[in-house]
Write a protein that holds these residues in place. Structure first.
Motif, PDB file in Angstrom:
ATOM      1  N   MET A   1      13.173 -61.617  24.246  1.00 39.23           N
ATOM      2  CA  MET A   1      13.120 -62.562  23.159  1.00 39.23           C
ATOM      3  C   MET A   1      14.177 -63.628  23.435  1.00 39.23           C
ATOM      4  SD  MET A   1      13.502 -61.950  19.039  1.00 39.23           S
ATOM      5  CE  MET A   1      12.824 -60.366  19.085  1.00 39.23           C
ATOM      6  N   SER A   2      13.767 -64.871  23.283  1.00 39.98           N
ATOM      7  CA  SER A   2      14.692 -65.968  23.574  1.00 39.98           C
ATOM      8  C   SER A   2      15.658 -66.192  22.415  1.00 39.98           C
ATOM      9  CB  SER A   2      13.902 -67.251  23.854  1.00 39.98           C
ATOM     10  OG  SER A   2      13.371 -67.754  22.655  1.00 39.98           O
ATOM     11  N   LYS A   3      16.645 -67.007  22.663  1.00 41.37           N
ATOM     12  CA  LYS A   3      17.683 -67.291  21.678  1.00 41.37           C
ATOM     13  C   LYS A   3      17.072 -67.960  20.442  1.00 41.37           C
ATOM     14  CE  LYS A   3      21.739 -70.186  21.221  1.00 41.37           C
ATOM     15  NZ  LYS A   3      22.619 -71.135  21.876  1.00 41.37           N
ATOM     16  N   TYR A   4      16.150 -68.871  20.655  1.00 33.55           N
ATOM     17  CA  TYR A   4      15.535 -69.598  19.534  1.00 33.55           C
ATOM     18  C   TYR A   4      14.616 -68.696  18.709  1.00 33.55           C
ATOM     19  CZ  TYR A   4      17.412 -73.652  21.899  1.00 33.55           C
ATOM     20  OH  TYR A   4      18.256 -74.545  22.478  1.00 33.55           O
ATOM     21  N   GLU A   5      13.931 -67.775  19.389  1.00 35.63           N
ATOM     22  CA  GLU A   5      13.089 -66.836  18.658  1.00 35.63           C
ATOM     23  C   GLU A   5      13.941 -65.942  17.761  1.00 35.63           C
ATOM     24  OE1 GLU A   5      11.165 -65.016  22.008  1.00 35.63           O
ATOM     25  OE2 GLU A   5       9.347 -66.223  21.731  1.00 35.63           O
ATOM     26  N   ARG A   6      15.132 -65.522  18.277  1.00 32.26           N
ATOM     27  CA  ARG A   6      16.025 -64.694  17.473  1.00 32.26           C
ATOM     28  C   ARG A   6      16.516 -65.447  16.243  1.00 32.26           C
ATOM     29  NH1 ARG A   6      19.023 -63.734  22.319  1.00 32.26           N
ATOM     30  NH2 ARG A   6      17.787 -62.270  23.497  1.00 32.26           N
ATOM     31  N   LEU A   7      16.750 -66.756  16.352  1.00 30.41           N
ATOM     32  CA  LEU A   7      17.206 -67.576  15.215  1.00 30.41           C
ATOM     33  C   LEU A   7      16.152 -67.632  14.109  1.00 30.41           C
ATOM     34  CD1 LEU A   7      18.966 -70.569  17.011  1.00 30.41           C
ATOM     35  CD2 LEU A   7      20.028 -68.745  15.674  1.00 30.41           C
ATOM     36  N   ILE A   8      14.905 -67.434  14.471  1.00 28.75           N
ATOM     37  CA  ILE A   8      13.835 -67.460  13.466  1.00 28.75           C
ATOM     38  C   ILE A   8      13.538 -66.047  12.967  1.00 28.75           C
ATOM     39  CG2 ILE A   8      11.390 -67.954  13.110  1.00 28.75           C
ATOM     40  CD1 ILE A   8      11.717 -70.259  15.141  1.00 28.75           C
ATOM     41  N   ILE A   9      13.394 -65.089  13.873  1.00 32.13           N
ATOM     42  CA  ILE A   9      12.954 -63.738  13.526  1.00 32.13           C
ATOM     43  C   ILE A   9      14.012 -62.979  12.729  1.00 32.13           C
ATOM     44  CG2 ILE A   9      12.269 -61.486  14.477  1.00 32.13           C
ATOM     45  CD1 ILE A   9      10.131 -63.643  14.712  1.00 32.13           C
TER      46      ILE A   9
ATOM     47  N   PHE B   1      15.977 -60.063   7.833  1.00 34.02           N
ATOM     48  CA  PHE B   1      16.992 -59.797   6.815  1.00 34.02           C
ATOM     49  C   PHE B   1      16.491 -60.173   5.425  1.00 34.02           C
ATOM     50  CE2 PHE B   1      20.101 -60.075  10.400  1.00 34.02           C
ATOM     51  CZ  PHE B   1      20.547 -58.765  10.305  1.00 34.02           C
ATOM     52  N   LEU B   2      15.765 -61.278   5.317  1.00 32.95           N
ATOM     53  CA  LEU B   2      15.208 -61.706   4.037  1.00 32.95           C
ATOM     54  C   LEU B   2      14.173 -60.698   3.534  1.00 32.95           C
ATOM     55  CD1 LEU B   2      15.127 -63.917   1.863  1.00 32.95           C
ATOM     56  CD2 LEU B   2      13.396 -65.073   3.207  1.00 32.95           C
ATOM     57  N   ALA B   3      13.328 -60.200   4.426  1.00 29.42           N
ATOM     58  CA  ALA B   3      12.328 -59.208   4.040  1.00 29.42           C
ATOM     59  C   ALA B   3      12.996 -57.896   3.629  1.00 29.42           C
ATOM     60  CB  ALA B   3      11.361 -58.967   5.198  1.00 29.42           C
ATOM     61  N   LEU B   4      14.019 -57.467   4.376  1.00 28.97           N
ATOM     62  CA  LEU B   4      14.742 -56.243   4.044  1.00 28.97           C
ATOM     63  C   LEU B   4      15.446 -56.376   2.697  1.00 28.97           C
ATOM     64  CD1 LEU B   4      15.669 -53.418   4.870  1.00 28.97           C
ATOM     65  CD2 LEU B   4      17.613 -54.491   6.019  1.00 28.97           C
ATOM     66  N   PHE B   5      16.104 -57.520   2.448  1.00 28.79           N
ATOM     67  CA  PHE B   5      16.790 -57.760   1.178  1.00 28.79           C
ATOM     68  C   PHE B   5      15.787 -57.757   0.021  1.00 28.79           C
ATOM     69  CE2 PHE B   5      18.078 -60.814  -2.095  1.00 28.79           C
ATOM     70  CZ  PHE B   5      19.233 -60.203  -2.543  1.00 28.79           C
ATOM     71  N   SER B   6      14.657 -58.399   0.197  1.00 29.51           N
ATOM     72  CA  SER B   6      13.628 -58.452  -0.848  1.00 29.51           C
ATOM     73  C   SER B   6      13.079 -57.068  -1.142  1.00 29.51           C
ATOM     74  CB  SER B   6      12.490 -59.377  -0.432  1.00 29.51           C
ATOM     75  OG  SER B   6      12.963 -60.701  -0.293  1.00 29.51           O
ATOM     76  N   ALA B   7      12.864 -56.294  -0.117  1.00 30.39           N
ATOM     77  CA  ALA B   7      12.328 -54.946  -0.311  1.00 30.39           C
ATOM     78  C   ALA B   7      13.328 -54.058  -1.043  1.00 30.39           C
ATOM     79  CB  ALA B   7      11.960 -54.325   1.037  1.00 30.39           C
TER      80      ALA B   7
END
Length: 187
Positions: A1-9, A14-20
């Motif tokens: 996984m590239s650096k830019y993909e990590r910035l998005i994924i 974290f947002l999905a985990l926090f929401s759950a």
């Protein structure tokens, strides 16, 4: 996984985990059915945020009402409940009363108004003491004609001057009594 993909994924994870964990719905595509909603006022708005319907309880009058509005924001229909019964008011595009169906003295009434700020009643159709009554008023809202039933369960027609005191003394009264018709004129 590239650096830019990590910035998005990673932020999305974290947002999905926090929401759950907190139970927050970011996007809710499901329809919910409520058994009961308790509120003092419910306001319906159009796509522009303008009020088009209001269901509310008036604390001062102690009455509930449903108000519908046109695109100009003027009230066009009111449904009211009050201690003596209920009423439906119909308003013109300027927000002035033009017709009402309401309870009057434990009986129904249909009233037609002039559609101005003065709210002058021009026609009334109501239950009277001995049956139905039709009342015709002039532009000032004062009676000029009345048709109804008399104590003998027969008809009468009265014509008046169109002034407040003139209503007390008819100019012409057509009356059908037990002995037949009578015509009375003012002296």
């Amino acid at each position: 996984m590239s650096k830019y993909e990590r910035l998005i994924i990673y932020p999305l994870l974290f947002l999905a985990l926090f929401s759950a964990l907190t139970g927050v719905n970011i996007v809710s595509a499901t329809q919910q059915v409520w058994d009961r909603i308790v509120a003092r006022e419910v306001v319906i708005v159009n796509d522009e945020g303008q009020e088009v319907a209001v269901l509310k309880y008036d604390q001062e009058k102690e009455n509930p009402s449903l108000e519908l509005f046109n695109n100009a924001g003027h009230r066009v229909v009111s449904l009211l409940a009050y201690a003596d019964g209920g009423a439906v008011g119909i308003f013109n595009q300027d927000g002035h009363l033009t017709a009402a169906i309401q309870n009057e003295e434990n009986a129904g009434a249909l009233l037609i108004y002039n559609g101005t700020r003065e709210m002058k009643k021009l026609v009334g159709l109501r239950a009277g003491l001995y049956g139905g009554v039709v009342e015709i008023n002039n532009a000032q809202g004062l009676p000029t004609g009345i048709m109804g039933n008399n104590a003998a369960n027969n008809g009468y027609i009265g014509l008046f001057k169109g002034e407040l005191l003139g209503f007390l003394h008819p100019q012409i009264m057509l009356n059908v009594g037990e002995d037949g018709p009578t015509i009375q004129t003012a002296k």
